[in-house]
Enzyme design. Structure first.
Site, PDB file in Angstrom:
ATOM      1  N   ILE A  81       0.858  -1.190   0.000  1.00  0.00           N
ATOM      2  CA  ILE A  81       0.000   0.000   0.000  1.00  0.00           C
ATOM      3  C   ILE A  81       0.898   1.246   0.000  1.00  0.00           C
ATOM      4  CG2 ILE A  81      -1.805   1.252   1.281  1.00  0.00           C
ATOM      5  CD1 ILE A  81      -2.578  -1.418   2.587  1.00  0.00           C
ATOM      6  N   GLY A  84       3.755   3.343  -4.464  1.00  0.00           N
ATOM      7  CA  GLY A  84       3.971   4.198  -5.635  1.00  0.00           C
ATOM      8  C   GLY A  84       3.439   3.613  -6.937  1.00  0.00           C
ATOM      9  N   LYS A  85       2.519   2.660  -6.841  1.00  0.00           N
ATOM     10  CA  LYS A  85       1.985   1.998  -8.049  1.00  0.00           C
ATOM     11  C   LYS A  85       1.251   2.991  -8.955  1.00  0.00           C
ATOM     12  CE  LYS A  85      -0.391  -0.852  -5.537  1.00  0.00           C
ATOM     13  NZ  LYS A  85       0.041  -0.307  -4.234  1.00  0.00           N
ATOM     14  N   GLU A 103      -6.468   0.452 -10.134  1.00  0.00           N
ATOM     15  CA  GLU A 103      -7.267  -0.358  -9.206  1.00  0.00           C
ATOM     16  C   GLU A 103      -8.634   0.301  -9.003  1.00  0.00           C
ATOM     17  OE1 GLU A 103      -5.096  -0.383  -5.568  1.00  0.00           O
ATOM     18  OE2 GLU A 103      -5.068  -2.545  -5.434  1.00  0.00           O
ATOM     19  N   ARG A 158      -2.084  -3.809  -9.634  1.00  0.00           N
ATOM     20  CA  ARG A 158      -2.378  -5.062  -8.927  1.00  0.00           C
ATOM     21  C   ARG A 158      -3.147  -6.044  -9.813  1.00  0.00           C
ATOM     22  NH1 ARG A 158      -3.355  -2.583  -3.569  1.00  0.00           N
ATOM     23  NH2 ARG A 158      -1.370  -2.585  -2.459  1.00  0.00           N
TER      24      ARG A 158
HETATM   25  N1  LIG Z   1       9.032   8.052  -4.975  1.00  0.00           N
HETATM   26  C1  LIG Z   1       8.206   8.721  -4.172  1.00  0.00           C
HETATM   27  N2  LIG Z   1       8.698   9.525  -3.213  1.00  0.00           N
HETATM   28  C2  LIG Z   1       7.876  10.200  -2.378  1.00  0.00           C
HETATM   29  N3  LIG Z   1       6.519  10.149  -2.442  1.00  0.00           N
HETATM   30  C3  LIG Z   1       5.984   9.363  -3.379  1.00  0.00           C
HETATM   31  C4  LIG Z   1       6.775   8.607  -4.300  1.00  0.00           C
HETATM   32  N4  LIG Z   1       5.941   7.917  -5.103  1.00  0.00           N
HETATM   33  C5  LIG Z   1       4.685   8.203  -4.721  1.00  0.00           C
HETATM   34  N5  LIG Z   1       4.692   9.086  -3.695  1.00  0.00           N
HETATM   35  C6  LIG Z   1       3.545   9.621  -2.969  1.00  0.00           C
HETATM   36  O1  LIG Z   1       3.156   8.590  -2.039  1.00  0.00           O
HETATM   37  C7  LIG Z   1       1.752   8.468  -1.981  1.00  0.00           C
HETATM   38  C8  LIG Z   1       1.351   7.063  -2.443  1.00  0.00           C
HETATM   39  O2  LIG Z   1       1.696   6.900  -3.804  1.00  0.00           O
HETATM   40  P1  LIG Z   1       0.742   6.098  -4.794  1.00  0.00           P
HETATM   41  O3  LIG Z   1       1.321   6.176  -6.153  1.00  0.00           O
HETATM   42  O4  LIG Z   1      -0.688   6.554  -4.632  1.00  0.00           O
HETATM   43  O5  LIG Z   1       0.895   4.617  -4.190  1.00  0.00           O
HETATM   44  P2  LIG Z   1       0.016   3.300  -4.448  1.00  0.00           P
HETATM   45  O6  LIG Z   1      -0.752   3.484  -5.725  1.00  0.00           O
HETATM   46  O7  LIG Z   1       1.021   2.207  -4.513  1.00  0.00           O
HETATM   47  O8  LIG Z   1      -0.881   3.154  -3.260  1.00  0.00           O
HETATM   48  C9  LIG Z   1       1.193   9.559  -2.866  1.00  0.00           C
HETATM   49  O9  LIG Z   1       0.912  10.679  -2.052  1.00  0.00           O
HETATM   50  C10 LIG Z   1       2.333   9.874  -3.839  1.00  0.00           C
HETATM   51  O10 LIG Z   1       2.298  11.203  -4.297  1.00  0.00           O
HETATM   52  O1  LIG Z   2      -7.272  -7.041  -2.129  1.00  0.00           O
HETATM   53  C1  LIG Z   2      -7.120  -5.892  -1.642  1.00  0.00           C
HETATM   54  C2  LIG Z   2      -6.545  -4.845  -2.356  1.00  0.00           C
HETATM   55  C3  LIG Z   2      -6.411  -3.615  -1.775  1.00  0.00           C
HETATM   56  N1  LIG Z   2      -6.837  -3.412  -0.516  1.00  0.00           N
HETATM   57  C4  LIG Z   2      -6.731  -2.054   0.066  1.00  0.00           C
HETATM   58  C5  LIG Z   2      -5.351  -1.607   0.445  1.00  0.00           C
HETATM   59  C6  LIG Z   2      -5.429  -0.107   0.332  1.00  0.00           C
HETATM   60  O2  LIG Z   2      -6.014   0.421   1.520  1.00  0.00           O
HETATM   61  C7  LIG Z   2      -6.410   0.086  -0.821  1.00  0.00           C
HETATM   62  C8  LIG Z   2      -5.779   0.359  -2.163  1.00  0.00           C
HETATM   63  O3  LIG Z   2      -4.456   0.013  -2.188  1.00  0.00           O
HETATM   64  P1  LIG Z   2      -3.281   0.919  -2.842  1.00  0.00           P
HETATM   65  O4  LIG Z   2      -2.023   0.231  -2.491  1.00  0.00           O
HETATM   66  O5  LIG Z   2      -3.375   2.283  -2.280  1.00  0.00           O
HETATM   67  O6  LIG Z   2      -3.503   0.937  -4.291  1.00  0.00           O
HETATM   68  O7  LIG Z   2      -7.163  -1.118  -0.899  1.00  0.00           O
HETATM   69  C9  LIG Z   2      -7.396  -4.435   0.216  1.00  0.00           C
HETATM   70  O8  LIG Z   2      -7.754  -4.264   1.399  1.00  0.00           O
HETATM   71  N2  LIG Z   2      -7.542  -5.645  -0.382  1.00  0.00           N
END
Ligand SMILES: Nc1ncnc2c1ncn2[C@@H]1O[C@H](COP(=O)(O)OP(=O)(O)O)[C@@H](O)[C@H]1O
Ligand SMILES: O=c1ccn([C@H]2C[C@H](O)[C@@H](COP(=O)(O)O)O2)c(=O)[nH]1
Length: 285
Positions: A81, A84-85, A103, A158
């Site tokens: 979670i 940075g996806k 997602e 994912r």
């Molecule tokens: N390399 C990085 N360094 C610092 N902050 C980052 C980086 N990559 C993403 N973020 C920030 O971290 C948070 C989570 O990134 P996000 O891309 O939404 O992650 P995910 O999709 O895996 O949940 C966001 O606020 C994003 O702007």
């Molecule tokens: O199977 C799943 C997939 C995701 N989640 C939750 C984890 C996070 O709170 C959000 C979305 O994940 P990101 O990594 O921010 O994309 O959904 C879950 O509980 N079960």
């Protein structure tokens, strides 16, 4: 009830879209073994790209497949979670000709006015099965979704595999999902993966420390996730490592490319550029 009813309706819609080129698994073979036998051997590949199997993987015998569409290679971006996806997908969508499937988090936060994601974080024992049933359905829907543009590659955030191997597994192993709920979800997952073709050509694993994710998660400030402790991210991290690096958790649907992702944004963009060829070469199969 409502979620279950919706699930059935949407699943039958998905399956109606598929051509019944279905063969019956030999009766002496369990659904899981049959599935494993149909999977291509990605088990010995790590940090290495081998795409020779992709064409056959798009049309495995004996599974329901979407008819009449030329399939494009599929890359799934996996990671903890807030690893940075989404940021990674955004970068590639801006700089390359790819089709991006994020997602369906907005659906998990609002299904007919209910918020199963928020409910799960408040009371995982009660609502874990509800959320994960809906995640499984919506991820299947993503995998089967029609091609929306002519881009030669599809990049997904994912997969149905990480929903099961990471999140369902974590709920169960941490004692927050009753065995009966885990059994029901596992039966659904085994049936889906044994009977429906879900092609994945490459997994890009954004490998982060749980601490980095905890900081980014706090910075992102998604309301439902405010209750997430570091320990939760540590458990998810361990499962990612077991699945994608040690390969001891479950079979891999595709080879894995590992990208260290603790770096700041600038360095991450550099990492993406460095790996661009390897990732997008998936399209040349
Ligand atoms: N390399 C990085 N360094 C610092 N902050 C980052 C980086 N990559 C993403 N973020 C920030 O971290 C948070 C989570 O990134 P996000 O891309 O939404 O992650 P995910 O999709 O895996 O949940 C966001 O606020 C994003 O702007
Ligand atoms: O199977 C799943 C997939 C995701 N989640 C939750 C984890 C996070 O709170 C959000 C979305 O994940 P990101 O990594 O921010 O994309 O959904 C879950 O509980 N079960």
């Amino acid at each position: 009830m409502m979620v279950a009813a919706l699930g059935m309706a949407q699943l039958s819609r998905c399956v109606r879209l598929l051509t019944a080129r279905r063969a019956v698994a030999p009766s002496s073979v369990s659904a899981a073994e049959y599935h494993r036998a149909l999977m291509l051997d990605a088990g010995n590949v790590s940090r290495v790209q081998s795409r020779a199997h992709s064409v056959t993987q798009h049309r495995p015998p004996g599974k329901l497949v979407r008819d009449g569409e030329e399939k494009k290679p599929v890359i799934c971006v996996e990671g903890n979670i807030a690893s940075g996806k989404t940021t990674c997908l955004e970068y590639f969508s801006k700089t390359s000709n790819i089709e991006v499937l994020t997602e369906p988090v907005s659906k998990w936060r609002n299904i007919r006015g209910h918020n199963p994601l928020g409910l799960m974080y408040q009371d995982p024992e009660r609502w874990g099965i509800t959320l994960q049933t809906y995640v499984q359905l919506t991820m299947l829907d993503r995998h089967l979704s029609s091609v929306v543009n002519s881009a030669p590659v599809r990049m997904m955030e994912r997969s149905i595999f990480s929903a099961k191997y990471i999140f369902v597994e974590n709920l169960f192993r941490s004692g927050k999902m009753p065995e009966v709920d885990y059994a029901v979800l596992s039966e659904w997952f085994d049936w889906i993966t044994a009977n429906i073709s879900i092609p994945v050509d490459l997994i890009v694993y954004l490998q982060t420390s749980p601490q980095t994710c905890h900081e980014r998660l706090k910075q992102r400030c998604r309301e439902e996730e405010k209750v997430i402790p570091l320990e939760y991210l540590e458990s998810l991290h361990q499962l990612h490592e077991d699945w994608l690096i040690k390969q001891t958790l479950a079979s891999l649907p595709a080879p894995v490319l590992v990208i260290p992702a603790d770096h700041d944004l600038q360095k991450m963009l550099h990492q993406y550029e460095k790996n661009r060829e390897k990732i997008l070469a998936t399209s040349s199969v």
